[in-house]
Motif scaffolding. Structure first.
Motif, PDB file in Angstrom:
ATOM      1  N   LYS A 296       0.833  -1.201   0.000  1.00 20.86           N
ATOM      2  CA  LYS A 296       0.000   0.000   0.000  1.00 20.86           C
ATOM      3  C   LYS A 296       0.871   1.257   0.000  1.00 20.86           C
ATOM      4  N   GLU A 297       0.339   2.293  -0.603  1.00 17.14           N
ATOM      5  CA  GLU A 297       0.976   3.607  -0.654  1.00 17.14           C
ATOM      6  C   GLU A 297       2.382   3.553  -1.269  1.00 17.14           C
ATOM      7  N   THR A 298       2.479   2.874  -2.415  1.00 14.42           N
ATOM      8  CA  THR A 298       3.760   2.745  -3.120  1.00 14.42           C
ATOM      9  C   THR A 298       3.949   3.838  -4.162  1.00 14.42           C
ATOM     10  N   PHE A 299       2.890   4.191  -4.879  1.00 19.14           N
ATOM     11  CA  PHE A 299       3.032   5.015  -6.082  1.00 19.14           C
ATOM     12  C   PHE A 299       2.435   6.417  -5.917  1.00 19.14           C
ATOM     13  N   ASP A 300       3.062   7.367  -6.595  1.00 17.77           N
ATOM     14  CA  ASP A 300       2.541   8.726  -6.677  1.00 17.77           C
ATOM     15  C   ASP A 300       1.517   8.864  -7.799  1.00 17.77           C
ATOM     16  N   PHE A 301       1.612   7.965  -8.787  1.00 17.91           N
ATOM     17  CA  PHE A 301       0.786   8.103  -9.987  1.00 17.91           C
ATOM     18  C   PHE A 301       0.566   6.725 -10.597  1.00 17.91           C
ATOM     19  N   VAL A 302      -0.677   6.445 -10.974  1.00 16.95           N
ATOM     20  CA  VAL A 302      -1.021   5.197 -11.653  1.00 16.95           C
ATOM     21  C   VAL A 302      -1.751   5.545 -12.945  1.00 16.95           C
ATOM     22  N   TYR A 303      -1.302   4.955 -14.038  1.00 17.79           N
ATOM     23  CA  TYR A 303      -1.891   5.224 -15.353  1.00 17.79           C
ATOM     24  C   TYR A 303      -2.350   3.911 -15.972  1.00 17.79           C
ATOM     25  N   LEU A 304      -3.570   3.891 -16.510  1.00 19.82           N
ATOM     26  CA  LEU A 304      -4.048   2.713 -17.234  1.00 19.82           C
ATOM     27  C   LEU A 304      -4.743   3.167 -18.508  1.00 19.82           C
ATOM     28  N   SER A 305      -4.594   2.347 -19.557  1.00 20.13           N
ATOM     29  CA  SER A 305      -5.056   2.777 -20.872  1.00 20.13           C
ATOM     30  C   SER A 305      -5.630   1.623 -21.667  1.00 20.13           C
ATOM     31  N   MET A 306      -6.738   1.883 -22.340  1.00 16.53           N
ATOM     32  CA  MET A 306      -7.380   0.969 -23.283  1.00 16.53           C
ATOM     33  C   MET A 306      -7.660  -0.410 -22.666  1.00 16.53           C
ATOM     34  N   MET A 307      -8.276  -0.377 -21.501  1.00 14.30           N
ATOM     35  CA  MET A 307      -8.622  -1.610 -20.803  1.00 14.30           C
ATOM     36  C   MET A 307     -10.139  -1.840 -20.769  1.00 14.30           C
ATOM     37  N   TYR A 308     -10.888  -1.056 -21.557  1.00 12.82           N
ATOM     38  CA  TYR A 308     -12.352  -1.105 -21.489  1.00 12.82           C
ATOM     39  C   TYR A 308     -12.912  -2.480 -21.837  1.00 12.82           C
ATOM     40  N   SER A 309     -12.198  -3.246 -22.649  1.00 19.79           N
ATOM     41  CA  SER A 309     -12.701  -4.561 -23.049  1.00 19.79           C
ATOM     42  C   SER A 309     -12.034  -5.693 -22.270  1.00 19.79           C
ATOM     43  N   ALA A 310     -11.294  -5.351 -21.207  1.00 21.41           N
ATOM     44  CA  ALA A 310     -10.532  -6.362 -20.470  1.00 21.41           C
ATOM     45  C   ALA A 310     -11.201  -6.816 -19.176  1.00 21.41           C
ATOM     46  N   PHE A 311     -12.036  -5.939 -18.576  1.00 25.23           N
ATOM     47  CA  PHE A 311     -12.562  -6.218 -17.247  1.00 25.23           C
ATOM     48  C   PHE A 311     -14.084  -6.131 -17.201  1.00 25.23           C
ATOM     49  N   THR A 312     -14.678  -6.912 -16.305  1.00 28.67           N
ATOM     50  CA  THR A 312     -16.093  -6.762 -16.002  1.00 28.67           C
ATOM     51  C   THR A 312     -16.276  -5.537 -15.104  1.00 28.67           C
ATOM     52  N   GLU A 313     -17.530  -5.122 -14.910  1.00 29.16           N
ATOM     53  CA  GLU A 313     -17.781  -3.984 -14.023  1.00 29.16           C
ATOM     54  C   GLU A 313     -17.263  -4.264 -12.619  1.00 29.16           C
ATOM     55  N   GLN A 314     -17.471  -5.481 -12.135  1.00 31.48           N
ATOM     56  CA  GLN A 314     -16.994  -5.844 -10.801  1.00 31.48           C
ATOM     57  C   GLN A 314     -15.472  -5.786 -10.735  1.00 31.48           C
ATOM     58  N   GLN A 315     -14.806  -6.275 -11.790  1.00 32.60           N
ATOM     59  CA  GLN A 315     -13.344  -6.227 -11.819  1.00 32.60           C
ATOM     60  C   GLN A 315     -12.829  -4.794 -11.880  1.00 32.60           C
ATOM     61  N   TRP A 316     -13.543  -3.921 -12.608  1.00 32.58           N
ATOM     62  CA  TRP A 316     -13.166  -2.512 -12.638  1.00 32.58           C
ATOM     63  C   TRP A 316     -13.219  -1.912 -11.235  1.00 32.58           C
ATOM     64  N   SER A 317     -14.278  -2.233 -10.495  1.00 39.06           N
ATOM     65  CA  SER A 317     -14.423  -1.711  -9.144  1.00 39.06           C
ATOM     66  C   SER A 317     -13.316  -2.245  -8.231  1.00 39.06           C
ATOM     67  N   GLU A 318     -13.030  -3.549  -8.341  1.00 34.34           N
ATOM     68  CA  GLU A 318     -11.987  -4.155  -7.513  1.00 34.34           C
ATOM     69  C   GLU A 318     -10.607  -3.615  -7.869  1.00 34.34           C
ATOM     70  N   LEU A 319     -10.362  -3.414  -9.171  1.00 38.58           N
ATOM     71  CA  LEU A 319      -9.082  -2.863  -9.602  1.00 38.58           C
ATOM     72  C   LEU A 319      -8.918  -1.435  -9.109  1.00 38.58           C
ATOM     73  N   THR A 320      -9.982  -0.638  -9.218  1.00 40.30           N
ATOM     74  CA  THR A 320      -9.911   0.749  -8.733  1.00 40.30           C
ATOM     75  C   THR A 320      -9.616   0.784  -7.241  1.00 40.30           C
ATOM     76  N   LYS A 321     -10.256  -0.094  -6.491  1.00 36.46           N
ATOM     77  CA  LYS A 321      -9.999  -0.184  -5.046  1.00 36.46           C
ATOM     78  C   LYS A 321      -8.536  -0.515  -4.782  1.00 36.46           C
ATOM     79  N   ASP A 322      -7.956  -1.409  -5.595  1.00 34.83           N
ATOM     80  CA  ASP A 322      -6.555  -1.790  -5.404  1.00 34.83           C
ATOM     81  C   ASP A 322      -5.611  -0.669  -5.837  1.00 34.83           C
ATOM     82  N   ILE A 323      -6.000   0.080  -6.868  1.00 33.91           N
ATOM     83  CA  ILE A 323      -5.213   1.244  -7.273  1.00 33.91           C
ATOM     84  C   ILE A 323      -5.164   2.261  -6.132  1.00 33.91           C
ATOM     85  N   VAL A 324      -6.306   2.484  -5.492  1.00 30.20           N
ATOM     86  CA  VAL A 324      -6.353   3.390  -4.342  1.00 30.20           C
ATOM     87  C   VAL A 324      -5.431   2.885  -3.231  1.00 30.20           C
ATOM     88  N   ARG A 325      -5.401   1.579  -3.050  1.00 28.39           N
ATOM     89  CA  ARG A 325      -4.538   0.990  -2.012  1.00 28.39           C
ATOM     90  C   ARG A 325      -3.063   1.283  -2.264  1.00 28.39           C
TER      91      ARG A 325
END
Length: 211
Positions: free
Chosen positions: A45-74
């Motif tokens: 947790k609290e490793t990065f100052d900035f996280v960038y993600l691109s062109m992943m709209y077809s890679a994740f379900t809505e639930q996975q998007w929510s879980e990934l966002t939660k982990d990005i916040v972590r």
């Protein structure tokens, strides 16, 4: 980015290491890691100052998007930022074949993978529900086809490769895979005739300390 900011460290993550450049083609403040982020981002947790993600709209379900966002916040530090760059998927000024392919793709992706092809419009809400603040999104036109020169040709090639990878789609359209490939040729023709375009949406959000 690494050359412009030599005092920063850049880490690229992808599930497929074949996209990574050879080690002698990038500077020492860059490294790449093979990882499937649906199982979590492999950093404390609290490793990065900035996280960038691109062109992943077809890679994740809505639930996975929510879980990934939660982990990005972590893994973000407080006052750190996340930036996403995604296409809105559906084209404008599209022809009949393009409309058929896109609408069939949206139905098939939801049934086969649980993927919402309109997820880009939901990202601000997903960011907000996971505690991110200062959310700002900007949309710009994204031309598709050689009618817009080299950039349009590049975006067309990317979109065609994406459609071609949907090997399950012809079944939903009631045609053979060979017929589907022929339709992709018509899709290219329609894009150039109609000056087809879609939109890119760039979103920024901040992890803010809440006392």
């Amino acid at each position: 980015m690494a050359l412009e900011y030599p005092s920063s460290t850049f880490i690229g993550i992808d599930v497929n290491s074949s996209f990574f450049p050879p080690s002698d083609k990038y500077p020492p403040n860059v490294c790449f890691l093979t990882s499937n982020v649906t199982y979590g981002i492999p950093f404390p947790k609290e490793t990065f100052d900035f996280v960038y993600l691109s062109m992943m709209y077809s890679a994740f379900t809505e639930q996975q998007w929510s879980e990934l966002t939660k982990d990005i916040v972590r893994v973000l530090k407080y006052d750190g930022w996340v930036e996403s760059l995604e296409t809105t998927a559906l084209c404008l000024n599209r022809g009949k074949v393009t409309k058929w392919i896109e609408e069939a793709a949206c139905i098939a992706c939801m049934k086969e993978k649980g993927i919402n092809c309109r997820i880009t419009d939901l990202l601000p809400k997903i960011f907000e529900s996971n505690g991110l603040t200062n959310i700002k999104c900007i949309k710009i036109e994204y031309p598709v086809g050689e009618w817009f020169g080299c950039f349009g040709k590049y975006s067309m090639n990317n979109l065609r490769r994406l459609f071609q990878s949907f090997v399950f789609l012809p079944e939903y359209m009631g045609i053979s895979y060979e017929e589907y490939i022929d339709l992709l040729d018509i899709f290219v023709k329609e894009a150039n005739e109609n000056k087809t375009y879609t939109h890119l949406q760039r979103c920024f959000a901040k992890k803010t300390w809440i006392g």
